[in-house]
Design a protein around this motif. Structure first.
Motif, PDB file in Angstrom:
ATOM      1  N   GLN A  73       0.835  -1.202   0.000  1.00 37.35           N
ATOM      2  CA  GLN A  73       0.000   0.000   0.000  1.00 37.35           C
ATOM      3  C   GLN A  73       0.870   1.251   0.000  1.00 37.35           C
ATOM      4  O   GLN A  73       0.569   2.223  -0.673  1.00 37.35           O
ATOM      5  N   GLU A  74       1.955   1.237   0.771  1.00 38.10           N
ATOM      6  CA  GLU A  74       2.854   2.384   0.822  1.00 38.10           C
ATOM      7  C   GLU A  74       3.530   2.618  -0.526  1.00 38.10           C
ATOM      8  O   GLU A  74       3.748   3.749  -0.917  1.00 38.10           O
ATOM      9  N   THR A 123       2.257   2.014  -3.442  1.00 35.70           N
ATOM     10  CA  THR A 123       1.306   2.522  -4.415  1.00 35.70           C
ATOM     11  C   THR A 123       0.873   3.957  -4.104  1.00 35.70           C
ATOM     12  O   THR A 123       0.317   4.617  -4.961  1.00 35.70           O
ATOM     13  N   MET A 124       1.156   4.427  -2.898  1.00 40.04           N
ATOM     14  CA  MET A 124       0.801   5.797  -2.538  1.00 40.04           C
ATOM     15  C   MET A 124       1.813   6.758  -3.156  1.00 40.04           C
ATOM     16  O   MET A 124       3.002   6.457  -3.249  1.00 40.04           O
ATOM     17  N   SER A 125       1.325   7.918  -3.569  1.00 34.17           N
ATOM     18  CA  SER A 125       2.236   8.926  -4.109  1.00 34.17           C
ATOM     19  C   SER A 125       3.071   9.501  -2.965  1.00 34.17           C
ATOM     20  O   SER A 125       2.759   9.310  -1.787  1.00 34.17           O
ATOM     21  N   ARG A 126       4.087  10.219  -3.316  1.00 37.54           N
ATOM     22  CA  ARG A 126       4.954  10.828  -2.310  1.00 37.54           C
ATOM     23  C   ARG A 126       4.142  11.801  -1.444  1.00 37.54           C
ATOM     24  O   ARG A 126       4.306  11.854  -0.232  1.00 37.54           O
ATOM     25  N   GLU A 127       3.251  12.545  -2.083  1.00 35.74           N
ATOM     26  CA  GLU A 127       2.420  13.496  -1.356  1.00 35.74           C
ATOM     27  C   GLU A 127       1.507  12.769  -0.366  1.00 35.74           C
ATOM     28  O   GLU A 127       1.352  13.194   0.778  1.00 35.74           O
ATOM     29  N   GLU A 128       0.921  11.654  -0.788  1.00 30.96           N
ATOM     30  CA  GLU A 128       0.048  10.878   0.099  1.00 30.96           C
ATOM     31  C   GLU A 128       0.845  10.309   1.270  1.00 30.96           C
ATOM     32  O   GLU A 128       0.357  10.268   2.402  1.00 30.96           O
ATOM     33  N   GLN A 129       2.072   9.875   1.003  1.00 29.31           N
ATOM     34  CA  GLN A 129       2.915   9.345   2.071  1.00 29.31           C
ATOM     35  C   GLN A 129       3.222  10.435   3.098  1.00 29.31           C
ATOM     36  O   GLN A 129       3.170  10.195   4.307  1.00 29.31           O
ATOM     37  N   GLU A 147       1.427  13.145   3.685  1.00 31.71           N
ATOM     38  CA  GLU A 147       0.191  13.466   4.398  1.00 31.71           C
ATOM     39  C   GLU A 147      -0.080  12.439   5.491  1.00 31.71           C
ATOM     40  O   GLU A 147      -0.485  12.785   6.601  1.00 31.71           O
ATOM     41  N   ARG A 148       0.145  11.180   5.178  1.00 30.05           N
ATOM     42  CA  ARG A 148      -0.055  10.110   6.170  1.00 30.05           C
ATOM     43  C   ARG A 148       0.916  10.275   7.336  1.00 30.05           C
ATOM     44  O   ARG A 148       0.528  10.167   8.501  1.00 30.05           O
ATOM     45  N   GLU A 164      -0.173  13.148   9.487  1.00 28.50           N
ATOM     46  CA  GLU A 164      -1.317  12.757  10.321  1.00 28.50           C
ATOM     47  C   GLU A 164      -0.853  11.953  11.535  1.00 28.50           C
ATOM     48  O   GLU A 164      -1.296  12.198  12.661  1.00 28.50           O
TER      49      GLU A 164
END
Length: 67
Positions: free
Chosen positions: A12-13, A15-21, A23-24, A27
Motif C-alpha cells: 500500500q505504501e 502505491t501511494m504517491s509521495r504526497e500521500e505518504q 500526508e499520512r 497525520e
C-alpha cells in the motif's frame, strides 16, 4: 503483525504517491503530538483526569414550554 499484514502495508505504501505518504506521516505525527501533550498534562496533574467532567443533565437540555 504477521508477515502477510506487513507485506500488505508495504504494498500500500508503494502505491501511494509521495504526497500521500507525507500526508499520512503528518497525520501520524499530529496524533503522536496530541497523545504526548495529554500524557504530559496527566503526569503534571493526574487528579484532574480522575474527576468526571461535569455535563448538563439531560432534563435541562432542550426545555420547551408545552401549552
Amino acid at each position: 503483525m504477521s508477515k502477510k499484514q506487513i507485506s500488505t502495508v508495504n504494498n500500500q505504501e508503494k502505491t501511494m504517491s509521495r504526497e500521500e505518504q507525507l500526508e499520512r506521516e503528518n497525520e501520524l505525527l499530529r496524533l503522536e503530538v496530541a497523545y504526548l501533550k495529554k500524557l504530559k498534562a496527566f503526569r503534571e496533574n493526574p487528579d484532574a483526569f480522575l474527576e468526571k467532567p461535569k455535563q448538563p443533565s439531560p432534563s435541562n437540555l432542550n426545555k420547551k414550554d408545552f401549552d
